[in-house]
Write an enzyme that holds these catalytic residues in place. Sequence first.
Site, mmCIF file in Angstrom:
data_model
loop_
_atom_site.group_PDB
_atom_site.id
_atom_site.type_symbol
_atom_site.label_atom_id
_atom_site.label_comp_id
_atom_site.label_asym_id
_atom_site.label_seq_id
_atom_site.Cartn_x
_atom_site.Cartn_y
_atom_site.Cartn_z
ATOM 1 N N GLU A 298 58.176 -71.731 -11.407
ATOM 2 C CA GLU A 298 57.755 -73.273 -11.180
ATOM 3 C C GLU A 298 56.788 -73.320 -9.938
ATOM 4 O OE1 GLU A 298 61.201 -75.394 -11.039
ATOM 5 O OE2 GLU A 298 61.869 -75.112 -12.941
ATOM 6 N N TYR B 143 64.639 -83.820 -14.920
ATOM 7 C CA TYR B 143 63.651 -83.135 -14.433
ATOM 8 C C TYR B 143 63.798 -82.466 -12.974
ATOM 9 C CZ TYR B 143 62.749 -86.427 -10.562
ATOM 10 O OH TYR B 143 62.944 -87.135 -9.346
ATOM 11 N N CYS B 144 63.073 -81.329 -12.986
ATOM 12 C CA CYS B 144 63.155 -80.544 -11.777
ATOM 13 C C CYS B 144 61.750 -80.529 -11.013
ATOM 14 C CB CYS B 144 63.416 -79.014 -12.211
ATOM 15 S SG CYS B 144 62.290 -78.092 -13.282
ATOM 16 N N THR B 145 61.396 -79.346 -10.275
ATOM 17 C CA THR B 145 60.093 -79.468 -9.520
ATOM 18 C C THR B 145 59.117 -79.765 -10.481
ATOM 19 O OG1 THR B 145 61.146 -77.825 -8.044
ATOM 20 C CG2 THR B 145 58.808 -78.350 -7.759
ATOM 21 N N ARG C 236 59.387 -79.498 -14.196
ATOM 22 C CA ARG C 236 59.499 -79.522 -15.765
ATOM 23 C C ARG C 236 60.487 -80.828 -15.959
ATOM 24 N NH1 ARG C 236 61.252 -73.206 -16.842
ATOM 25 N NH2 ARG C 236 59.457 -72.555 -15.772
#
Length: 501
Positions: free
Chosen positions: A411, A446-448, A450
């Site tokens: 990511e 969501y993450c960083t 995605r």
Amino acid sequence: MYKHLQKLGKALMLPVAVLPICGILMGIGYALCPAFMMGGWAAELGYATSGPAYSVGYFLITAGNAIIDNMAILFAIGVGVGLSKDSDGTGGLAALVSWLMMTNLVSAAGSYAPALVKNETWGVAYSRIANPFIGILAGVIGSWCYNKFKSTQLPNWLSFFSGKRCVAIVTGVVSIVVSAVLLFAWPLIFSVLVTIGSFIAKLDVVGVGLYTFLNRLLIPTGLHHAVNNVFWFDTIGLGDLSAYWSGQSGIITKELMGTEISWSVGQYMSGFFPCMMFGILGAAVAMVRAAKNKQAAIGIVSSAAVCALICGVTEPFEFAFMFLAFPLYVVYALLYAIFAMVTVALGFRAGFCFSAGATDLLFSASLPAHAKTWLIIPLGIAAFVVFYLVFYFAIKKFNLKTPGNEDEDAEAEEAKIVLSNNNYTTVASGVLAAVGGKGNVSSVDYCTTRLRFEIKDYTAINEKAVKAAGAAGVIRPSKNACQVIIGPKVQFVYDELKKML
């Protein structure tokens, strides 16, 4: 199961990130105020118990202890937030409610149900309930209650408590039930470990290795306190730490649980020194060398390794990888066991009041039981090399998720992605259609970089349509999950997507 441990490990990275500061504070503090760890023995041994350096050192150690002594609470809140959908703080609040209820209900068992305190071991077990394992359990309970009940609709006359406001209430009820189970389960587990410890005490050097292995392996649960009570203190009458600091030396023979056993004073502490002072340093160097994101690895493990070297505080290092790469943690515990047996067999003897760092090694050398402490140099070099080689090989060979080597490294590259369309509503609408529409989405967070979808029908995903919507691509970890790569502006797309859902 392993995936769940990895998810838990990622949630724990939030509170773990707080731990290095305690090591820095305590390392400086012990250097200025060695009397802190010696308690009533300080003046007798000739160490200053007043003056500017003592005051500043005491101040810094107390500040560091404020973190390390409350690590279980940090874990409760960190896991509660980390495992909650949207990483909502309500999950952290619920986890704190669970922690407070469980620890207070179980620790007070002797007051409202004295019949439960069947023997001294059960009493000690209840007094040790405030440990990292219970903190993590509280975090899991809090986050589960949040995820399950955050959208609960109550009747109009109770509408004030609908939604997120009901989460802590439900958590309290669940925690009461869990506490009732712990009243019986926790002392039984604790008693089993005390019994195992009594058996190990009869095995001499092999027993030292088994004890050391259990000591490290049980740290994630906090149950290492059970075996420590057997070997270091006087739960069953052995008390290696107490014997060392009371000035005893040589071989001590006692009758324990109907069996006569003998041990050399210091043998249940000595083996930790090479591992904590130098082995962790070697493992940390291996993690940095093997990491894809070396800067992140250095930031996490460097201060943790120095902390272990100076004052023997190993939790900042251990919790940084034990859940992300638990098989490696088992190997780590095994290396401790091997070095403990070798160290004791060679006649090295040292003790500690706090932990097996350089500070304790220096000051314990003034006690009669110390022996061959010069061996720390060859043993330390050997520990550094062995830990380094084993960790580096394991991380590279099996692509283990140690600090700087997690999935988030991919990511980090995705953070450079630029959306082809800055109309977030349009992007969100296109992505939603591409993953099968609203009816195909069970949940989304969501993450960083995605969007993380839980989906019902994986065949409904159109990867070309995902890219056409402006996203960089799609990843399918399983049949019921898909991740759409957005880039650093993922939060804005997520906000629009939530409105549509």
